[in-house]
Design an enzyme around this catalytic site. Sequence first.
Site, PDB file in Angstrom:
ATOM      1  N   LYS A   1       0.859  -1.184   0.000  1.00 56.68           N
ATOM      2  CA  LYS A   1       0.000   0.000   0.000  1.00 56.68           C
ATOM      3  C   LYS A   1       0.899   1.239   0.000  1.00 56.68           C
ATOM      4  O   LYS A   1       1.945   1.254   0.663  1.00 56.68           O
ATOM      5  CB  LYS A   1      -0.892  -0.029   1.254  1.00 56.68           C
ATOM      6  CG  LYS A   1      -1.974   1.037   1.283  1.00 56.68           C
ATOM      7  CD  LYS A   1      -2.908   0.841   2.479  1.00 56.68           C
ATOM      8  CE  LYS A   1      -4.048   1.856   2.509  1.00 56.68           C
ATOM      9  NZ  LYS A   1      -4.983   1.634   3.639  1.00 56.68           N
TER      10      LYS A   1
ATOM     11  N   SER B   1      -9.742   1.418   2.332  1.00 56.67           N
ATOM     12  CA  SER B   1      -8.877   2.253   1.529  1.00 56.67           C
ATOM     13  C   SER B   1      -7.742   1.494   0.843  1.00 56.67           C
ATOM     14  O   SER B   1      -7.128   2.020  -0.068  1.00 56.67           O
ATOM     15  CB  SER B   1      -8.275   3.346   2.410  1.00 56.67           C
ATOM     16  OG  SER B   1      -7.455   2.783   3.429  1.00 56.67           O
TER      17      SER B   1
ATOM     18  N   SER C   1     -10.071  -0.925   6.566  1.00 54.47           N
ATOM     19  CA  SER C   1      -9.450  -0.793   5.243  1.00 54.47           C
ATOM     20  C   SER C   1      -8.689  -2.006   4.731  1.00 54.47           C
ATOM     21  O   SER C   1      -8.232  -1.985   3.588  1.00 54.47           O
ATOM     22  CB  SER C   1      -8.533   0.415   5.215  1.00 54.47           C
ATOM     23  OG  SER C   1      -9.305   1.583   5.074  1.00 54.47           O
TER      24      SER C   1
HETATM   25  N1  GLN Z   1     -13.306   3.814   5.587  1.00 55.16           N
HETATM   26  C1  GLN Z   1     -12.846   4.235   6.878  1.00 55.16           C
HETATM   27  C2  GLN Z   1     -12.432   5.678   6.788  1.00 55.16           C
HETATM   28  O1  GLN Z   1     -12.601   6.232   5.757  1.00 55.16           O
HETATM   29  C3  GLN Z   1     -11.691   3.378   7.335  1.00 55.16           C
HETATM   30  C4  GLN Z   1     -10.442   3.677   6.615  1.00 55.16           C
HETATM   31  C5  GLN Z   1      -9.279   2.841   7.046  1.00 55.16           C
HETATM   32  O2  GLN Z   1      -9.421   1.805   7.686  1.00 55.16           O
HETATM   33  N2  GLN Z   1      -8.105   3.336   6.714  1.00 55.16           N
HETATM   34  O3  GLN Z   1     -11.948   6.267   7.701  1.00 55.16           O
END
Ligand code: GLN
Length: 471
Positions: free
Chosen positions: A73, A148, A172
């Site tokens: 990532k 994400s 995510s």
């Molecule tokens: N979708 C959640 C957010 O937007 C979690 C994101 C994540 O786990 N990095 O904060």
Amino acid sequence: MNALEVAASVRAGATTAVEVVAECLERVATRNAELNVFIHLDAEGALASAARVDERVAAGASLPLAGVPVALKDNLCVRGQPTTAGSRILAGWRPPYDATVVGRLAGAGAVALGKANMDEFAMGSSTETSAYGPTRNPLDPTRVPGGSSGGSAAAVAAGMVPVALGSDTGGSIRQPAALCGLVGVKPTYGLVSRYGLIAFASSLDQIGPFAHTVAEAALVLEVIAGHDPLDTTSLPEPAPELSSHLDDGVAGRRVGLVRELVEGADPEVLDAVRRAAETLTRAGATVEEVSIPEIKLGLSAYYLIAPAEASSNLARYDGVRYGLRVDGPDVEAMNVATRTVGFGDEVKRRIMLGTYALSAGYYDAYYGQALKVRTRMIEAFARAYARVDTLLGATAPSVAFALGAKTQDPLAMYLSDVFTIPTNLAGEAAVSVPFGAGEGGLPIGVQLLGPARSEARLLAAARVLEAEGGR
Ligand code: GLN
């Protein structure tokens, strides 16, 4: 392509790391333009690292991930390689050091092909907030891969790499794993070093693996876990043994099917969770329904705590120290111009939410209250784990949704993580494992949750579900 088979074959000299990496690079070449998975590919560097792995193998080194290609990532620092966290504000920045997990993978013989796309600063559930364009789901390119860590999930689902790393602050890793038909692990807070992970919300962020199978995810987690003196939140203990427990089964285990972790899910998702419960029962577990009402407060608490921490963490992007600078007549104007141009809308929304929640006069009412909710959540999970050892629920409310379906409605997007966020608030472990299919034949993920350090048990239970496959 299975990571365990690749490593065994490279170790045995039946194939070389260079051959494996070259083959993966070809797959990337075939589909990356369509899917936008890698936002930085280091083909030359990967082939050179692979050649070094082959030399180490020839010299007798026994490498657990010999020649296994991986995707990282883009919020994981790799020395000298572009690392943007999906943001324009970090365009052109190259870290002077490797994240601990990057070094551990390389030490084990894995070969990083490059940086995978992600929602900007990991804020999102669809990989559509990336400044570098959205990633498409390899299983249906009209749909999102989740987020994400959508690029990491898509890289594995498209067969470009057997395994990948993502980060999970509120879901995510697990949510994109579910939407792409993969196993995804959110380890216990502190199990995996975050040194070299670009911070989003430091009290929640954890790094973890994506893979097609439970065994591959377990192996990668064993390699990256374990104490790191460079991360002060790192647990002071070695990596847990996971691979040796994969066949432990679930006989005699007490599993709680959590009402609040399926409420609001699509009927096909609910059905998959029910069938998962039946599968665990047939394998010897006792499954009962449990209710943890505090879970319903998770989303609200998260959207105060995570933005509050993000507003502080992202203050460092000021045009002076990293990446982009947009000049102005004085320093403050330069800071403002840089942040105005450098951050996307979702990141700005989070910074404003977080700054508001922390501001004088509102701190107690918002941030302080959220912390109290978090404590109640931790206590509620602890009460549940006094009765059952594993919890079961959905990972995401639906299968992969269409690109653009939720981009105009932040709340709808936030609701994608309603089932995953509670684990992060509690700092505990959870795994998403594919189980059955829904609309359009798209995969459904079910979630197994456990207390801190329960990874071995969760992976053994995931393995029972994997064997059944949800058919
Ligand atoms: N979708 C959640 C957010 O937007 C979690 C994101 C994540 O786990 N990095 O904060």
